[in-house]
Structures are given as structure tokens and as C-alpha cells.
Write an enzyme that holds these catalytic residues in place. Structure first.
Site, PDB file in Angstrom:
ATOM      1  N   CYS A   1     -11.163   3.159  -0.761  1.00 26.73           N
ATOM      2  CA  CYS A   1      -9.790   3.521  -0.409  1.00 26.73           C
ATOM      3  C   CYS A   1      -9.520   2.776   0.882  1.00 26.73           C
ATOM      4  O   CYS A   1     -10.347   2.806   1.804  1.00 26.73           O
ATOM      5  CB  CYS A   1      -9.658   5.026  -0.198  1.00 26.73           C
ATOM      6  SG  CYS A   1      -8.053   5.496   0.503  1.00 26.73           S
TER       7      CYS A   1
ATOM      8  N   ASP B   1       0.864  -1.194   0.000  1.00 26.09           N
ATOM      9  CA  ASP B   1       0.000   0.000   0.000  1.00 26.09           C
ATOM     10  C   ASP B   1       0.895   1.236   0.000  1.00 26.09           C
ATOM     11  O   ASP B   1       2.075   1.160   0.351  1.00 26.09           O
ATOM     12  CB  ASP B   1      -0.922   0.021   1.226  1.00 26.09           C
ATOM     13  CG  ASP B   1      -1.847   1.248   1.225  1.00 26.09           C
ATOM     14  OD1 ASP B   1      -2.502   1.491   0.192  1.00 26.09           O
ATOM     15  OD2 ASP B   1      -1.889   1.980   2.220  1.00 26.09           O
ATOM     16  N   SER B   2       0.306   2.372  -0.358  1.00 26.26           N
ATOM     17  CA  SER B   2       1.061   3.621  -0.342  1.00 26.26           C
ATOM     18  C   SER B   2       1.424   4.029   1.092  1.00 26.26           C
ATOM     19  O   SER B   2       2.286   4.863   1.296  1.00 26.26           O
ATOM     20  CB  SER B   2       0.231   4.730  -0.991  1.00 26.26           C
ATOM     21  OG  SER B   2      -0.992   4.873  -0.297  1.00 26.26           O
TER      22      SER B   2
ATOM     23  N   CYS C   1      -4.279  -1.393  -2.258  1.00 24.25           N
ATOM     24  CA  CYS C   1      -4.399   0.054  -2.444  1.00 24.25           C
ATOM     25  C   CYS C   1      -5.226   0.280  -3.705  1.00 24.25           C
ATOM     26  O   CYS C   1      -4.875  -0.230  -4.780  1.00 24.25           O
ATOM     27  CB  CYS C   1      -2.992   0.636  -2.629  1.00 24.25           C
ATOM     28  SG  CYS C   1      -2.968   2.386  -3.044  1.00 24.25           S
TER      29      CYS C   1
ATOM     30  N   HIS D   1      -7.721   3.283   3.273  1.00 20.12           N
ATOM     31  CA  HIS D   1      -7.590   4.088   4.498  1.00 20.12           C
ATOM     32  C   HIS D   1      -8.939   4.385   5.168  1.00 20.12           C
ATOM     33  O   HIS D   1      -8.991   4.697   6.346  1.00 20.12           O
ATOM     34  CB  HIS D   1      -6.946   5.446   4.180  1.00 20.12           C
ATOM     35  CG  HIS D   1      -5.471   5.390   3.936  1.00 20.12           C
ATOM     36  ND1 HIS D   1      -4.911   4.750   2.873  1.00 20.12           N
ATOM     37  CD2 HIS D   1      -4.437   5.931   4.636  1.00 20.12           C
ATOM     38  CE1 HIS D   1      -3.597   4.888   2.909  1.00 20.12           C
ATOM     39  NE2 HIS D   1      -3.275   5.606   3.970  1.00 20.12           N
TER      40      HIS D   1
ATOM     41  N   GLU E   1      -3.601   9.357   7.807  1.00 21.04           N
ATOM     42  CA  GLU E   1      -2.155   9.101   7.970  1.00 21.04           C
ATOM     43  C   GLU E   1      -1.594   9.884   9.152  1.00 21.04           C
ATOM     44  O   GLU E   1      -0.642   9.473   9.785  1.00 21.04           O
ATOM     45  CB  GLU E   1      -1.391   9.493   6.691  1.00 21.04           C
ATOM     46  CG  GLU E   1      -1.588   8.537   5.531  1.00 21.04           C
ATOM     47  CD  GLU E   1      -0.676   7.309   5.578  1.00 21.04           C
ATOM     48  OE1 GLU E   1       0.504   7.438   5.941  1.00 21.04           O
ATOM     49  OE2 GLU E   1      -1.165   6.207   5.242  1.00 21.04           O
TER      50      GLU E   1
HETATM   51  N1  DGL Z   1      -4.865   3.553   0.440  1.00 13.18           N
HETATM   52  C1  DGL Z   1      -4.909   3.998  -0.886  1.00 13.18           C
HETATM   53  C2  DGL Z   1      -6.161   3.606  -1.632  1.00 13.18           C
HETATM   54  O1  DGL Z   1      -6.747   2.600  -1.323  1.00 13.18           O
HETATM   55  C3  DGL Z   1      -4.456   5.335  -1.278  1.00 13.18           C
HETATM   56  C4  DGL Z   1      -4.113   6.400  -0.381  1.00 13.18           C
HETATM   57  C5  DGL Z   1      -3.226   7.420  -1.054  1.00 13.18           C
HETATM   58  O2  DGL Z   1      -2.033   7.140  -1.079  1.00 13.18           O
HETATM   59  O3  DGL Z   1      -3.731   8.437  -1.537  1.00 13.18           O
HETATM   60  O4  DGL Z   1      -6.544   4.274  -2.562  1.00 13.18           O
END
Ligand code: DGL
Length: 273
Positions: free
Chosen positions: A190, A8-9, A71, A192, A156
Site C-alpha cells: 500500500c 492515488d486515492s 495505488c 501509504h 492520512e
Molecule cells: N494508497 C492506496 C494503496 O496503495 C490505498 C489507500 C486507500 O485508499 O485505502 O492501496
């Protein structure tokens, strides 16, 4: 044989990783978060592809044959290119899977009205990946998208329970629901966003079903391994988990528990910037 790689990012993929581990505890896993370069959601197609490929190659060099992009942004902007352009260069079996298809496959069966809302990063929304994938499985579905550009940085930075975050959550949900009064299912597209679930629920009418991807992706991944024994037999099974971050490991350890549920110990892994 080697561990399954999860990418993931940043921290968000841990919400998916947690569910995969719950479903398939027997395998070895390595998680890599590109915390040094998060967020991906605001970056161009080329940049997300370049960063994701570098991280996937790192996971390959740590022994993985199978990598899950946990991600949505990377799945939307890099997965297809990696599958089509990069994996064929390997002489042995390498697989990379994403999180959009397993979610799109199932969502039409949740929605009665066939009107589905997507909350995602700018990058995922602009890629139209969800609209395209959902229409492959449910051509009659109407898909409404809302980008929530501030949510990832808020998560984050662990700014989860404050008035500022609440303001942005309410704003994005109102903007999504203003597009159609018949939306009955919302995908948190997403990885997150499940961390914001209590706030998201607060501003979503109770008849609307909110879907977090973790359990869906875990079920779909288990099914994939069952249907692909040639990949499954390359995944080692000693129950080990290792965590890597492209940024400071102590920072990663401090926040990872919020997403993963239990404390973890991490190692820094630098990638070319
Ligand atoms: N967690 C990521 C997603 O599912 C992206 C978050 C990001 O780096 O902008 O899209």
C-alpha cells in the site's frame, strides 16, 4: 504530447511519485489525489473502479496519455477493467499502468525462503492480486497476506508518531508473522505504508527484508518507457509538476510534504461524487 498522470486515492501515491520524479526528472507530471473519497481500501470493486475511472478521465482531460495508478487498491480492483473496457474506446493512444505487477515481478528474487508477506488494505488482500501475480513469476513462492485496515486513515490524518498507531502496527505485523515463521520478505503493498516504516521496522525482526514499492515502480516505469517509444514520445519534457486534489487544496498542501519530501502547491479538482 502531455504530462504523465499519477493517481492515488490520497497522499500515498506521493511516495511512489517522488521516486519516479527522482528517476525520470525530465518529464512533466500531474498528480491527482482523490482525498475527498479516500480510503478506497474498504470499498467495493464497483466503487473503486468507478472512482478510479473518473480520476483517470480527469487526468486524460488535463492532457495525459499515460497514467500510473500509484495505488495498490486501484491497481488491484480497477486497472484490468480500465485497460480492457475503457481504453479501447479512445481513438488515440492511452495507457494506464499499475504498481502490483512491477512489485510481484521482482519479489521472488529478494526472498531466500520463498515465503513472502504482504501488508495491504482489505481491498487489495481480498482481490488476491498479489498472490496471483507473484505466482505468475515465482510459482513456488508461498504468499501470506495481512490486511491493515486502520493504517491508511492513521497516515492520512498524520497520526504517525503516537501510541495508538504503534499499537495497530504491532498488531498487524504480529498477525502476519504468526502465519509463518519462514517469511523473510515483507512487501508494503500500500503506497501509504512507507510513511510508517520506522514503526514497521521496530516490530519486524531484523533478518526480514521490508520492501517499499517506490523505487521498484520507478525502475519498472523507466524500463517501460524505454521499451515503448510510441508512448514515451507522447510524454512532454519540461520538468513541470502539478498537484491536484479532489478535496481542499490547502489541506493537501499541508500534508503532502510528509509524503513527497518537499512542500508543494496544489489545486482543487472536483470529480462527480
Ligand atoms: N494508497 C492506496 C494503496 O496503495 C490505498 C489507500 C486507500 O485508499 O485505502 O492501496
Amino acid at each position: 504530447m502531455g504530462p504523465i498522470g499519477i493517481f492515488d486515492s490520497g497522499y500515498g501515491g506521493l511516495t511512489v511519485f517522488k521516486e519516479i520524479v527522482k528517476k525520470l526528472p525530465q518529464y512533466d507530471y500531474i498528480y491527482l489525489g482523490d482525498n475527498a473519497r479516500v480510503p478506497y481500501g474498504t470499498r467495493s470493486f464497483e466503487t473503486v473502479y468507478e472512482y478510479t475511472l473518473q480520476c483517470v478521465e480527469q487526468l486524460f482531460s488535463l492532457g495525459s496519455h499515460m497514467v500510473v495508478l500509484a495505488c495498490n487498491t486501484a491497481s488491484a480492483k480497477a486497472l484490468r477493467s480500465i485497460q480492457q473496457n475503457d481504453l479501447p474506446n479512445y481513438t488515440d493512444l492511452r495507457k494506464v499502468l499499475g504498481v502490483i505487477r512491477p512489485t510481484a515481478e521482482i519479489v521472488g528474487s529478494y526472498s531466500q525462503s520463498k515465503q513472502v508477506g504482504i501488508l495491504a488494505t482489505n481491498g487489495t488482500v481480498k482481490s488476491e492480486s498479489y498472490v496471483l501475480e507473484i505466482h505468475k513469476f515465482f510459482p513456488e513462492a508461498r504468499v501470506f497476506q495481512q490486511a491493515c485496515p486502520i493504517w491508511v486513515p492513521l497516515v492520512e490524518s498524520n497520526e504517525i508518531n503516537n501510541a495508538g498507531t504503534e499499537y495497530f502496527v504491532e498488531k498487524s505485523i504480529k498477525a502476519l508473522l504468526a502465519q509463518s515463521g519462514a517469511i523473510d520478505t515483507i512487501i508494503l503493498a500500500c503506497t501509504h505504508y512507507p510513511i510508517l516504516l520506522p514503526l514497521i521496522k521496530k516490530y519486524t525482526p531484523p533478518h526480514i527484508r521490508i520492501i517499499s514499492q517506490g523505487p521498484l515502480v520507478a525502475d519498472s516505469f523507466a524500463d517501460y518507457l524505454y521499451r515503448h517509444p510510441e508512448v514515451e514520445e507522447l510524454c512532454s519534457k519540461n520538468g513541470n509538476r502539478k498537484f491536484y486534489s479532489t478535496d481542499d487544496a490547502t489541506n493537501f498542501e499541508e500534508k503532502a510534504a510528509i509524503f513527497y519530501g518537499i512542500p508543494v502547491s496544489a489545486t482543487q479538482l472536483k470529480v462527480d461524487c
